[in-house]
Design an enzyme around this catalytic site. Structure first.
Site, mmCIF file in Angstrom:
data_model
loop_
_atom_site.group_PDB
_atom_site.id
_atom_site.type_symbol
_atom_site.label_atom_id
_atom_site.label_comp_id
_atom_site.label_asym_id
_atom_site.label_seq_id
_atom_site.Cartn_x
_atom_site.Cartn_y
_atom_site.Cartn_z
ATOM 1 N N HIS A 48 -10.174 13.943 -24.181
ATOM 2 C CA HIS A 48 -9.857 14.828 -23.063
ATOM 3 C C HIS A 48 -8.870 15.927 -23.447
ATOM 4 C CE1 HIS A 48 -12.177 12.498 -20.300
ATOM 5 N NE2 HIS A 48 -11.439 11.410 -20.433
ATOM 6 N N GLU A 161 -11.885 0.226 -19.265
ATOM 7 C CA GLU A 161 -11.735 1.157 -18.143
ATOM 8 C C GLU A 161 -13.023 1.309 -17.347
ATOM 9 O OE1 GLU A 161 -10.568 4.952 -19.732
ATOM 10 O OE2 GLU A 161 -11.919 4.802 -21.436
ATOM 11 N N ASP A 187 -9.372 6.121 -15.221
ATOM 12 C CA ASP A 187 -10.805 5.821 -15.207
ATOM 13 C C ASP A 187 -11.065 4.417 -14.681
ATOM 14 O OD1 ASP A 187 -12.144 8.157 -15.974
ATOM 15 O OD2 ASP A 187 -11.606 7.851 -18.067
#
Length: 268
Positions: A48, A161, A187
């Site tokens: 990310h 997650e 998440d």
């Protein structure tokens, strides 16, 4: 051998605090890595964050390890998730670049966890290939020394997650070669049908987080979690988490600007 601060924290049985690198650039990575003597590790986020796996992460790793024996361990979160077939080559790239450990997002099955281990270990413990002329030097070792020690020194981490990952957490934790289960509260919350933490997770998600912690420790593995403040990190350390993110580069920069400008204009 170049210092591996994360492994030293493991051996000392104390929480290993770290920070997230989301911004690209070697100067940013180096500045964050030398910001505090309490940093055991930094995570170069190629999922990310804005750092590319190659050459970005490789260059950042060298900037960090170049700080000397007190440098935190440089870890890499690869961009491919545990539902992708492309994790293998990305793990290879991260480790060949000299990373002290690798984090694979969204691993939901024991089968995928075994694949991650195989890609992180040289034979006979895995299927990782050797060929980089740079990797061993980044560790301060000869090629033979690196091959003989890497399987015990590279930290293999996977993120729990997803709903499926939670359901399979005991089987995942039992996989030989997985060193740490890393909890991504954002998440995890979304996958379980809850809003993201603000700043703490929903109470129902918190129950799941504690179950993951127990599963990891029951299997003799470390458990890690992403926090967004020192206060939150202290609470997680008191709960028994082994590896704890404290802040990120962008969050630390933004908070400092907000706090200092607020003080400058006399805001309450």
């Amino acid at each position: 051998m170049t210092t591996h601060a994360l492994l030293q924290a493991f051996k000392a049985s104390k929480p290993a605090f770290g920070a997230w690198i989301t911004l690209p650039g070697v100067l940013n990575a180096r500045a964050l890595a030398q910001a505090s003597p309490h940093l055991s590790w930094v995570m170069i986020d190629c999922e990310h964050g804005l750092t590319s796996l190659q050459p970005g992460a490789a260059e950042s790793i060298q900037a960090i390890t170049g700080l000397g024996p007190n440098a935190p361990s440089a870890l890499v979160r690869i961009p491919a998730t545990g539902v992708s077939d492309s994790t293998s080559w990305q793990i290879k790239y991260a480790l060949d670049a000299g990373a002290r450990g690798v984090l694979v997002p969204m691993v939901s099955t024991a089968e995928k966890a075994r694949e991650v281990v195989a890609d992180s270990r040289f034979p006979p413990g895995g299927r990782r290939g050797f060929g980089s002329p740079f990797t061993h030097g980044h560790w301060g070792l000869s090629a033979a020394e690196y091959i003989n020690s890497a399987n015990d020194s590279v930290v293999t981490m996977i993120q729990i997650e997803t709903k499926e990952g939670v359901q399979n957490v005991d089987a995942i934790a039992a996989v030989d070669g997985i060193d740490c289960l890393f909890i991504g509260p954002y998440d995890l919350s979304l996958c379980l049908g809850y809003p993201p933490p603000s700043p703490d997770p929903h109470s129902d998600v918190e129950v799941v987080i504690q179950d993951i912690l127990k599963a990891a420790h029951k299997a003799g593995k470390k458990c890690a979690i992403y926090c967004t403040s020192g206060t939150q990190a202290l609470k997680r350390a008191e709960e028994g988490f082994d590896i704890i993110n404290v802040t990120s580069d962008i969050d630390a920069m933004t908070r400092s600007v907000v706090e200092n400008l607020s003080a400058a204009v006399g805001a309450q």
